[in-house]
Motif scaffolding. Structure first.
Motif, PDB file in Angstrom:
ATOM      1  N   LEU A  92       0.800  -1.305  -0.114  1.00 30.19           N
ATOM      2  CA  LEU A  92      -0.004  -0.020   0.076  1.00 30.19           C
ATOM      3  C   LEU A  92       0.929   1.228   0.017  1.00 30.19           C
ATOM      4  N   VAL A  93       1.683   1.284   0.760  1.00 29.81           N
ATOM      5  CA  VAL A  93       2.845   2.360   0.988  1.00 29.81           C
ATOM      6  C   VAL A  93       3.499   2.896  -0.548  1.00 29.81           C
ATOM      7  N   ASN A  94       3.901   1.382  -1.026  1.00 27.26           N
ATOM      8  CA  ASN A  94       4.567   1.593  -2.521  1.00 27.26           C
ATOM      9  C   ASN A  94       3.377   1.773  -3.504  1.00 27.26           C
ATOM     10  N   LEU A  95       2.429   1.674  -3.502  1.00 29.53           N
ATOM     11  CA  LEU A  95       1.167   2.007  -4.215  1.00 29.53           C
ATOM     12  C   LEU A  95       1.099   3.799  -4.309  1.00 29.53           C
ATOM     13  N   PHE A 127       8.333  -1.840  -8.427  1.00 31.72           N
ATOM     14  CA  PHE A 127       7.410  -2.420  -9.062  1.00 31.72           C
ATOM     15  C   PHE A 127       6.198  -1.576  -9.389  1.00 31.72           C
ATOM     16  N   VAL A 128       5.579  -0.842  -8.634  1.00 33.74           N
ATOM     17  CA  VAL A 128       4.532   0.276  -9.094  1.00 33.74           C
ATOM     18  C   VAL A 128       4.976   1.405  -9.816  1.00 33.74           C
ATOM     19  N   VAL A 129       6.255   1.797  -9.486  1.00 34.24           N
ATOM     20  CA  VAL A 129       6.795   2.723 -10.408  1.00 34.24           C
ATOM     21  C   VAL A 129       6.803   2.355 -11.731  1.00 34.24           C
ATOM     22  N   ARG A 130       7.583   1.179 -12.048  1.00 39.58           N
ATOM     23  CA  ARG A 130       7.984   0.804 -13.180  1.00 39.58           C
ATOM     24  C   ARG A 130       6.880   0.179 -14.079  1.00 39.58           C
ATOM     25  N   THR A 131       5.589  -0.272 -13.402  1.00 36.22           N
ATOM     26  CA  THR A 131       4.403  -0.529 -14.142  1.00 36.22           C
ATOM     27  C   THR A 131       3.619   0.743 -14.638  1.00 36.22           C
ATOM     28  N   VAL A 132       3.691   1.779 -13.931  1.00 39.71           N
ATOM     29  CA  VAL A 132       2.813   3.038 -13.991  1.00 39.71           C
ATOM     30  C   VAL A 132       3.510   3.713 -15.122  1.00 39.71           C
ATOM     31  N   GLN A 133       4.921   4.052 -15.219  1.00 38.50           N
ATOM     32  CA  GLN A 133       5.534   4.966 -15.845  1.00 38.50           C
ATOM     33  C   GLN A 133       5.493   4.919 -17.383  1.00 38.50           C
ATOM     34  N   LEU A 156      -1.591   0.244 -11.982  1.00 34.95           N
ATOM     35  CA  LEU A 156      -1.320   0.563 -10.627  1.00 34.95           C
ATOM     36  C   LEU A 156      -1.847  -0.770  -9.585  1.00 34.95           C
ATOM     37  N   LEU A 157      -2.814  -1.556 -10.002  1.00 33.63           N
ATOM     38  CA  LEU A 157      -3.345  -2.516  -9.450  1.00 33.63           C
ATOM     39  C   LEU A 157      -1.934  -3.861  -9.608  1.00 33.63           C
ATOM     40  N   THR A 158      -1.531  -3.707 -10.914  1.00 33.56           N
ATOM     41  CA  THR A 158      -0.500  -4.708 -11.472  1.00 33.56           C
ATOM     42  C   THR A 158       0.752  -4.451 -10.280  1.00 33.56           C
ATOM     43  N   TRP A 174      -5.680  -7.312 -18.876  1.00 31.79           N
ATOM     44  CA  TRP A 174      -6.619  -6.043 -19.092  1.00 31.79           C
ATOM     45  C   TRP A 174      -6.017  -4.869 -19.480  1.00 31.79           C
ATOM     46  N   SER A 175      -4.869  -4.392 -18.863  1.00 34.31           N
ATOM     47  CA  SER A 175      -4.273  -3.280 -19.118  1.00 34.31           C
ATOM     48  C   SER A 175      -3.646  -3.095 -20.433  1.00 34.31           C
ATOM     49  N   ASN A 176      -3.080  -4.353 -21.128  1.00 36.12           N
ATOM     50  CA  ASN A 176      -2.908  -4.247 -22.603  1.00 36.12           C
ATOM     51  C   ASN A 176      -3.989  -3.978 -23.432  1.00 36.12           C
TER      52      ASN A 176
END
Lengths: 293, 277
Positions: free
Chosen positions: B73-76, B154-160, B197-199, B269-271
C-alpha cells in the motif's frame, strides 16, 4: 479548418508548457521534494550506511575483511556459480525465445507462464524443493548417498538453486523483444538460402544483442546476490559452501559488523555497476528501435 | 503434425529449441516443484491440516500477509507519486533518481537487510530519532520497512510507461472544457492508471510474501510476533521436519500462484485497454 486551428493552438500550448496542463509550481515542487525525500530515505541512506559502516573501523579492518581467506573463498564460489548459471540460463532463454516467437504452436501461453514460475516462488521454497529432492530424506536422496554423490550442503546444490531463481531473466527479456521484431528478417535470409545457425548469428543475434546482454546482466546480479535459496541448500561450511551473501550473514551474526559491511560493499559495487550498465543498455535499445523505424 | 497451413514455418530449429527449452524447464523447475507436492503428500490430510493450521504457523502467515499488504500500500502511493514526478516534471538529479528506483532489484537482499537493520535499530541513525518506546527494528514495522524497500520498483515501473503513453488530447480537451487540474487528474488520468497500479501493487505484494533475505535481519524473528512464513519453513527444515516444511510451503506457494494468475489477468486487461484506447 477549425481542426487545423485547434491543432496549431494545441501545439502552441505544449511548446509553452501549457499552464492548464500542469500543476502550479508550488504543488510541483512539493511533489518533487516528497519523491526525492522518499528515495533519499529508502534507497540512498541504506547505501550510505553500507559505506560508513564498512569503513567505521578504518581502512585496515576493511582490507583485512576483504582479504580474509574465507571471504576470498566465498568470492570465488560466487563467481563460479554465476559463471555456470548465467550461460546455461542464457542458452535456455535463447532456445525458448526462438521456439516461442518464431513459431506458432498450441500451449504457447502456458509455456510463457511456466517460464515465469520461479519469480513467483519464494527464495526459501526455491531452496526447499531441492532439499526435498536431493537431501538425505529427499526423494532421490538415498540413491545419491548410495552412489556417494553430494548435492545438498555442497557446491552443486548452490549452483542448482541459483539456476532456479535466475531461470526466467534472459527468456523474459528476449521473448517480448523478439515478438516485436517478427520473423521477416529471418524468413528473408532463409529464402536466400542461409542455413539455420547462419541465420541466427548473422540476422537474429545482431537484432537482439542489447536485449540479450541486458537479460544476462540482470541474471548475473541476481545469481551473485541470491541469499534465501542458497542459504537453505548450502549448509554454511566456511571456506567451502559459503557464497558472498552467506559470508556477510555469518560475519553479521558474529557481531563483526565492520567486516560484514566491508564484504557488503563489494556486492553494492556490483549492484551499482549493474544499474549503470542497465541504463546504458536501455538507451542503446531505444536507439536501435527508433533507428529501425 | 497435420495442422493449419499457418503453422508451417520455413524457419529451422523448432524441434531443437523447443525440445531443449521444455527439457530444461522440466528438469530445473517442474520436477523439483513437483517434489514439494509429493513430499507434502506424505502427510495424511489430517496431518497436513494440523501442520498448516498450528497457531505458530497461522501467526507467521498473518505476519507475512499483513506486513506485505502494508508495504504494498505504501508503495502504491509513493510509486504513483514517483512515476508522476519522473514522467511529468524536469528537475536536477532526475536521471539519478530514475536509476536508483531499480536498486532494490540489483542490491543483494542480505546487504539491504543488514543495512536497514543498522539504520532502524534503536542505536541507528533513524532508530535513535524515534521517541521513547517506539521501536522499528525487531517489530512488524521493521519488517514492513524492509518490504517497502524490496517492493519499491514494482509500482513505479508498471505505471511509468502507461503515464508516458497517455495522450495529451483528453487532458487538453478536459482543460478546455474548464475542468480543474485535480478534477482532470481524478476523472481523466487516474482511471487510465488503475490497471498498472493494481498490477504493480499485486507484484509488490507477492514479492513481499515470499521475501526472506532482507527481512530476517530486521525482523527479530520472535515466534508468534515477528516470525514470517518463509523463516518458519527454514526453521522446520533445520529441525528435519521436512514434510511439515513442505506443507507450509505448499500453502505459501498456492497464495503466490493465485496472485500470479491475478497479475496475468490484470496485465492482459491493461494491455487491452491500452490498445483499444
Amino acid at each position: 479548418m477549425a481542426d487545423i486551428a485547434a491543432n496549431t493552438q494545441a501545439r502552441h500550448h505544449t511548446a509553452a508548457e501549457a499552464k492548464h496542463l500542469t500543476e502550479p509550481p508550488v504543488v510541483k515542487w512539493i511533489l518533487i521534494s516528497v519523491a526525492v525525500l522518499f528515495i533519499g530515505l529508502m534507497v540512498i541512506l541504506p547505501l550510505i550506511t553500507v559505506l560508513t559502516q564498512a569503513f567505521s573501523k578504518g581502512l585496515d579492518v576493511y582490507l583485512a575483511a576483504i582479504r580474509d581467506p574465507d571471504a576470498l573463498a566465498a568470492l570465488r564460489l560466487t563467481i563460479m556459480t554465476a559463471l555456470i548459471a548465467v550461460p546455461l540460463n542464457t542458452l535456455f532463454g535463447l532456445a525458448a525465445a526462438w521456439a516461442i516467437t518464431k513459431f506458432r504452436f498450441r500451449g504457447k501461453q502456458v509455456l510463457v507462464t511456466l517460464i515465469d514460475l520461479p519469480f513467483a516462488v519464494s527464495p526459501v521454497i526455491s531452496g526447499l524443493i531441492f532439499v526435498l529432492l536431493f537431501g538425505a530424506q529427499g526423494l532421490i536422496g538415498p540413491w545419491l548417498i548410495e552412489h556417494n554423490i553430494k548435492i545438498i550442503f555442497a557446491v552443486p546444490g548452490i549452483i542448482i538453486a541459483t539456476m532456479f531463481v535466475t531461470f526466467p531473466f534472459v527468456a523474459r527479456e528476449l521473448i517480448p523483444l523478439m515478438e516485436t521484431q517478427g520473423v521477416q528478417d529471418e524468413e528473408a535470409a532463409v529464402s536466400l538460402g542461409a542455413k539455420g545457425w547462419r541465420v541466427f548469428f548473422k540476422v537474429t543475434l545482431p537484432n537482439i544483442k542489447w536485449g540479450l546482454l541486458y537479460g544476462m546482466i540482470l541474471c548475473n546480479a541476481r545469481a551473485m546476490g541470491e541469499f534465501g535459496a542458497v542459504s537453505v541448500v548450502s549448509g554454511h561450511i566456511r571456506g567451502e559452501t559459503n557464497t558472498l551473501p552467506l559470508h556477510i550473514e555469518i560475519l553479521y551474526n558474529e557481531y563483526q559488523f565492520a567486516a560484514s559491511f566491508a564484504v557488503s560493499s563489494l556486492l553494492m559495487l556490483l549492484a551499482v555497476i549493474t544499474l549503470v550498465l542497465k541504463s546504458l543498455l536501455e538507451s542503446r535499445m531505444e536507439k536501435q528501435l527508433s533507428g529501425k523505424d | 503434425m497435420r495442422r493449419k497451413r499457418k503453422t508451417k514455418s520455413i524457419l529451422p530449429g523448432f524441434s531443437l529449441t523447443m525440445g531443449f527449452a521444455v527439457l530444461y524447464l522440466s528438469l530445473l523447475v517442474l520436477i523439483p516443484l513437483a517434489a514439494l507436492f509429493i513430499k507434502s503428500a506424505e502427510l495424511s490430510p489430517r496431518e497436513f491440516w494440523d501442520a498448516v493450521t498450528a497457531p505458530r504457523v497461522l501467526a507467521s502467515y498473518k505476519v507475512s500477509l499483513l506486513t506485505s499488504l502494508c508495504a504494498a500500500l505504501v508503495n502504491l502511493v509513493f510509486g504513483l507519486l514517483l512515476a508522476w514526478v519522473l514522467v511529468r516534471y524536469r528537475f536536477p538529479g532526475k536521471k539519478i533518481i530514475d536509476g536508483l528506483i531499480d536498486l532494490p532489484f540489483a542490491l543483494p537482499t542480505a546487504v539491504a537487510g543488514i543495512s536497514l537493520t543498522t539504520l532502524y535499530a534503536p542505536n541507528g541513525w533513524i532508530g535513535s530519532l524515534m521517541p521513547e518506546g517506539v521501536k522499528i527494528a525487531y517489530t512488524p514495522l521493521g519488517i514492513t520497512i524492509a518490504l517497502i524497500f524490496i517492493g519499491l520498483p514494482f509500482v513505479v515501473r508498471t505505471v511509468q510507461p502507461v503515464l508516458q503513453d497517455l495522450e495529451a488530447d483528453v487532458e487538453e480537451a478536459a482543460a478546455m472544457l474548464g475542468a480543474y487540474r485535480w478534477r482532470i487528474f481524478t476523472r481523466v488520468i487516474l482511471p487510465e492508471l488503475i490497471p498498472p497500479l493494481l498490477t504493480g501493487f499485486a507484484l509488490a505484494f507477492a514479492r513481499g510474501i515470499g521475501e526472506y533475505g532482507s527481512v530476517v535481519f530486521i525482523a527479530g524473528n520472535m515466534p508468534m510476533k515477528t516470525e514470517i512464513a518463509p523463516l518458519l519453513i527454514v526453521t522446520k527444515l533445520e529441525q528435519f521436519e521436512y514434510a511439515q516444511a513442505a506443507a507450509i510451503a505448499v500453502v505459501l506457494l498456492i497464495i503466490s500462484f493465485v496472485l500470479l494468475l491475478i497479475i496475468n489477468f490484470l496485465q492482459r486487461w491493461s494491455n487491452r485497454r491500452l490498445r483499444s484506447g
